[in-house]
Design a protein around this motif. Structure first.
Motif, PDB file in Angstrom:
ATOM      1  N   ALA A   6       0.801  -1.349   0.123  1.00 42.62           N
ATOM      2  CA  ALA A   6       0.202   0.037  -0.180  1.00 42.62           C
ATOM      3  C   ALA A   6       0.791   1.295   0.020  1.00 42.62           C
ATOM      4  CB  ALA A   6      -0.883  -0.076   1.015  1.00 42.62           C
ATOM      5  N   LEU A   7       1.887   1.216   0.712  1.00 42.09           N
ATOM      6  CA  LEU A   7       2.776   2.350   0.786  1.00 42.09           C
ATOM      7  C   LEU A   7       3.620   2.700  -0.619  1.00 42.09           C
ATOM      8  CD1 LEU A   7       4.201   4.673   2.356  1.00 42.09           C
ATOM      9  CD2 LEU A   7       5.744   3.185   3.261  1.00 42.09           C
ATOM     10  N   ALA A   8       3.900   1.564  -1.335  1.00 42.06           N
ATOM     11  CA  ALA A   8       4.702   1.554  -2.574  1.00 42.06           C
ATOM     12  C   ALA A   8       3.507   2.064  -3.573  1.00 42.06           C
ATOM     13  CB  ALA A   8       4.897   0.318  -3.087  1.00 42.06           C
ATOM     14  N   ALA A   9       2.420   1.866  -3.531  1.00 41.59           N
ATOM     15  CA  ALA A   9       1.196   2.332  -4.205  1.00 41.59           C
ATOM     16  C   ALA A   9       0.977   3.797  -4.188  1.00 41.59           C
ATOM     17  CB  ALA A   9       0.020   1.801  -4.159  1.00 41.59           C
ATOM     18  N   LEU A  10       1.041   4.398  -2.854  1.00 38.14           N
ATOM     19  CA  LEU A  10       0.913   5.917  -2.450  1.00 38.14           C
ATOM     20  C   LEU A  10       2.360   6.527  -2.942  1.00 38.14           C
ATOM     21  CD1 LEU A  10      -0.332   5.519   1.142  1.00 38.14           C
ATOM     22  CD2 LEU A  10      -1.544   6.735  -0.757  1.00 38.14           C
ATOM     23  N   TYR A  32       6.452  13.099   3.633  1.00 39.44           N
ATOM     24  CA  TYR A  32       5.248  13.643   2.683  1.00 39.44           C
ATOM     25  C   TYR A  32       5.551  13.195   1.425  1.00 39.44           C
ATOM     26  CZ  TYR A  32       4.020  16.608   6.712  1.00 39.44           C
ATOM     27  OH  TYR A  32       3.721  16.980   7.847  1.00 39.44           O
ATOM     28  N   LEU A  33       4.442  12.743   0.692  1.00 42.73           N
ATOM     29  CA  LEU A  33       4.633  12.255  -0.833  1.00 42.73           C
ATOM     30  C   LEU A  33       3.945  13.235  -1.742  1.00 42.73           C
ATOM     31  CD1 LEU A  33       3.425   8.490   0.047  1.00 42.73           C
ATOM     32  CD2 LEU A  33       5.810   9.402   0.141  1.00 42.73           C
ATOM     33  N   GLY A  34       3.113  14.000  -1.149  1.00 41.76           N
ATOM     34  CA  GLY A  34       2.390  14.801  -2.147  1.00 41.76           C
ATOM     35  C   GLY A  34       1.539  14.284  -3.011  1.00 41.76           C
ATOM     36  N   VAL A  35       0.683  13.489  -2.258  1.00 45.41           N
ATOM     37  CA  VAL A  35      -0.607  12.824  -3.029  1.00 45.41           C
ATOM     38  C   VAL A  35      -1.916  13.416  -2.633  1.00 45.41           C
ATOM     39  CG1 VAL A  35      -1.816  10.612  -3.214  1.00 45.41           C
ATOM     40  CG2 VAL A  35       0.604  10.612  -3.262  1.00 45.41           C
ATOM     41  N   PRO A  36      -2.801  14.057  -3.526  1.00 46.86           N
ATOM     42  CA  PRO A  36      -4.022  14.562  -3.069  1.00 46.86           C
ATOM     43  C   PRO A  36      -4.915  13.839  -2.356  1.00 46.86           C
ATOM     44  CG  PRO A  36      -3.523  14.892  -5.398  1.00 46.86           C
ATOM     45  CD  PRO A  36      -2.497  13.988  -4.761  1.00 46.86           C
ATOM     46  N   VAL A  37      -5.539  14.244  -1.324  1.00 48.49           N
ATOM     47  CA  VAL A  37      -6.509  13.514  -0.686  1.00 48.49           C
ATOM     48  C   VAL A  37      -7.544  12.767  -1.264  1.00 48.49           C
ATOM     49  CG1 VAL A  37      -8.251  13.844   1.371  1.00 48.49           C
ATOM     50  CG2 VAL A  37      -6.174  15.062   1.575  1.00 48.49           C
ATOM     51  N   PRO A  38      -8.336  13.512  -2.322  1.00 48.25           N
ATOM     52  CA  PRO A  38      -9.123  12.610  -3.307  1.00 48.25           C
ATOM     53  C   PRO A  38      -8.273  11.365  -3.602  1.00 48.25           C
ATOM     54  CG  PRO A  38      -9.377  14.857  -3.567  1.00 48.25           C
ATOM     55  CD  PRO A  38      -8.211  14.942  -2.612  1.00 48.25           C
ATOM     56  N   ARG A  39      -7.458  11.282  -4.143  1.00 49.60           N
ATOM     57  CA  ARG A  39      -6.365  10.083  -4.856  1.00 49.60           C
ATOM     58  C   ARG A  39      -6.245   9.102  -3.461  1.00 49.60           C
ATOM     59  NH1 ARG A  39      -6.814   6.136  -7.862  1.00 49.60           N
ATOM     60  NH2 ARG A  39      -4.650   5.241  -8.466  1.00 49.60           N
ATOM     61  N   ILE A  40      -5.919   9.725  -2.427  1.00 52.91           N
ATOM     62  CA  ILE A  40      -5.890   8.786  -1.300  1.00 52.91           C
ATOM     63  C   ILE A  40      -7.101   7.977  -0.955  1.00 52.91           C
ATOM     64  CG2 ILE A  40      -5.187   8.471   1.047  1.00 52.91           C
ATOM     65  CD1 ILE A  40      -3.346  10.937   0.950  1.00 52.91           C
ATOM     66  N   ALA A  44      -7.671   3.927  -0.980  1.00 56.83           N
ATOM     67  CA  ALA A  44      -8.193   3.144   0.238  1.00 56.83           C
ATOM     68  C   ALA A  44      -9.452   2.510   0.052  1.00 56.83           C
ATOM     69  CB  ALA A  44      -8.421   4.325   1.305  1.00 56.83           C
ATOM     70  N   ASP A  45     -10.234   3.035  -0.974  1.00 53.65           N
ATOM     71  CA  ASP A  45     -11.670   2.476  -1.240  1.00 53.65           C
ATOM     72  C   ASP A  45     -11.252   1.088  -1.972  1.00 53.65           C
ATOM     73  OD1 ASP A  45     -12.905   4.436  -0.243  1.00 53.65           O
ATOM     74  OD2 ASP A  45     -13.477   5.360  -2.200  1.00 53.65           O
ATOM     75  N   GLY A  46     -10.366   1.109  -2.864  1.00 52.11           N
ATOM     76  CA  GLY A  46     -10.053  -0.127  -3.593  1.00 52.11           C
ATOM     77  C   GLY A  46      -9.128  -1.202  -2.613  1.00 52.11           C
ATOM     78  N   TRP A  47      -8.581  -0.677  -1.456  1.00 51.27           N
ATOM     79  CA  TRP A  47      -7.942  -1.552  -0.622  1.00 51.27           C
ATOM     80  C   TRP A  47      -8.977  -2.264   0.301  1.00 51.27           C
ATOM     81  CZ3 TRP A  47      -3.868   2.411   0.897  1.00 51.27           C
ATOM     82  CH2 TRP A  47      -3.274   2.783  -0.280  1.00 51.27           C
ATOM     83  N   ARG A  48      -9.893  -1.348   0.624  1.00 53.15           N
ATOM     84  CA  ARG A  48     -11.094  -1.905   1.401  1.00 53.15           C
ATOM     85  C   ARG A  48     -12.182  -2.711   1.013  1.00 53.15           C
ATOM     86  NH1 ARG A  48     -14.153   3.081   4.290  1.00 53.15           N
ATOM     87  NH2 ARG A  48     -15.008   3.401   2.140  1.00 53.15           N
ATOM     88  N   ALA A  49     -12.183  -2.867  -0.407  1.00 55.16           N
ATOM     89  CA  ALA A  49     -13.215  -3.639  -0.912  1.00 55.16           C
ATOM     90  C   ALA A  49     -12.735  -5.040  -1.192  1.00 55.16           C
ATOM     91  CB  ALA A  49     -13.195  -3.159  -2.389  1.00 55.16           C
ATOM     92  N   ASP A  67       4.394   6.503   9.591  1.00 56.72           N
ATOM     93  CA  ASP A  67       4.514   7.624   9.902  1.00 56.72           C
ATOM     94  C   ASP A  67       4.893   8.396   8.743  1.00 56.72           C
ATOM     95  OD1 ASP A  67       4.798  10.051  11.776  1.00 56.72           O
ATOM     96  OD2 ASP A  67       6.710   9.768  12.069  1.00 56.72           O
ATOM     97  N   VAL A  68       4.591   8.032   7.631  1.00 58.12           N
ATOM     98  CA  VAL A  68       4.167   8.927   6.375  1.00 58.12           C
ATOM     99  C   VAL A  68       2.710   9.577   6.258  1.00 58.12           C
ATOM    100  CG1 VAL A  68       4.022   8.667   4.020  1.00 58.12           C
ATOM    101  CG2 VAL A  68       5.800   7.465   5.174  1.00 58.12           C
ATOM    102  N   HIS A  69       2.813  10.836   6.033  1.00 53.35           N
ATOM    103  CA  HIS A  69       1.596  11.625   6.201  1.00 53.35           C
ATOM    104  C   HIS A  69       0.318  10.980   5.273  1.00 53.35           C
ATOM    105  CE1 HIS A  69      -0.992  15.690   6.216  1.00 53.35           C
ATOM    106  NE2 HIS A  69      -1.153  15.431   4.787  1.00 53.35           N
ATOM    107  N   GLU A  70       0.477  10.921   4.123  1.00 51.76           N
ATOM    108  CA  GLU A  70      -0.344  10.263   3.145  1.00 51.76           C
ATOM    109  C   GLU A  70      -1.010   8.867   3.697  1.00 51.76           C
ATOM    110  OE1 GLU A  70       1.532  13.388   1.044  1.00 51.76           O
ATOM    111  OE2 GLU A  70       2.139  11.841   2.244  1.00 51.76           O
ATOM    112  N   ALA A  71      -0.018   8.125   4.202  1.00 55.88           N
ATOM    113  CA  ALA A  71      -0.349   6.742   4.564  1.00 55.88           C
ATOM    114  C   ALA A  71      -1.240   6.830   5.975  1.00 55.88           C
ATOM    115  CB  ALA A  71       1.222   5.918   4.926  1.00 55.88           C
TER     116      ALA A  71
END
Length: 228
Positions: A6-10, A32-40, A44-49, A67-71
């Motif tokens: 999951a972290l690699a995907a982010l 920080y990775l710089g991934v917008p919240v909507p994309r996060i 997450a929706d895909g991982w949860r399904a 301890d990565v912001h987007e994670a």
């Protein structure tokens, strides 16, 4: 899906320029990775399904511990759900374990969204949350208010909902003398949102305790009150 996957995907979605901007804005000393919240949220929706509750809790724990912001935002989104069946206690226990590590508003607010769903699902957990009000950790005190915001929103509250409102208004009274800006903002936020549903109760609270708030918080709490 493992935490590493999951972290690699982010990381694959990262933008170094945006990451630098995010780091400067949020100021918390983490990666920080710089991934917008909507994309996060989409990831997450895909991982949860199709994942079990146990798998989601394990993935959320691994992402938070990175301890990565987007994670950490993704971890919260994995557990932000009205109903978690058959047992949501592991999800609540994980979110509650995060509270003492809160150190910036954005991640704290996303995690609090997950927490508020678990409180609405089982309000008996408010007994535990009340202990946060006296914590030496400002973000824990703030979380007690942010996670209880759903009780400001009911148009037709039941007696038990009104009892929760009064309980949290008591917490607001305890916290009003706290001079921290974020805490003052949280008290004002709770009162402002309640004023949309019960303006007279907010007027009464401000009349009795508003002098204890800083000026900006008192003004914000009253901002949506109708004119007399």
């Amino acid at each position: 899906m493992t935490g590493a996957e999951a972290l690699a995907a982010l990381e694959a979605e990262g933008d170094p320029v945006r990451a630098a901007q995010e780091a400067a804005y949020h100021k918390a000393p983490r990666r920080y990775l710089g991934v917008p919240v909507p994309r996060i949220g989409e990831l997450a929706d895909g991982w949860r399904a199709g994942a079990t509750v146990e798998e989601r809790v394990a993935l959320a724990a691994a992402l938070w511990d990175s301890d990565v912001h987007e994670a950490r935002i993704a971890a919260a989104k994995l557990l932000t759900q009205a109903r978690i069946r058959p047992d949501d206690e592991p999800a609540w226990r994980l979110v509650a374990s995060w509270v003492p590590t809160f150190d910036a508003w954005a991640v704290a607010d996303h995690a609090s969204k997950a927490g508020e769903r678990r409180l609405v699902a089982d309000p008996r957990r408010l007994d535990e949350v009340e202990g946060w009000v006296g914590s030496e950790h400002m973000w824990s005190r703030r979380a007690a208010l942010v996670m209880t915001l759903p009780w400001t929103k009911d148009r037709f509250p039941k007696p038990e909902d009104l009892a929760v409102r009064e309980r949290v208004l008591g917490w607001c009274e305890r916290l009003a003398p706290d001079r921290d800006w974020f805490l003052q903002k949280a008290v004002a936020w709770w009162l402002r949102d309640l004023s949309k549903r019960d303006p007279e109760r907010v007027r009464a609270w401000l009349g009795a305790h508003g002098a204890g708030l800083r000026g900006f918080a008192r003004k914000e709490a009253a901002r949506l009150l109708p004119d007399d």
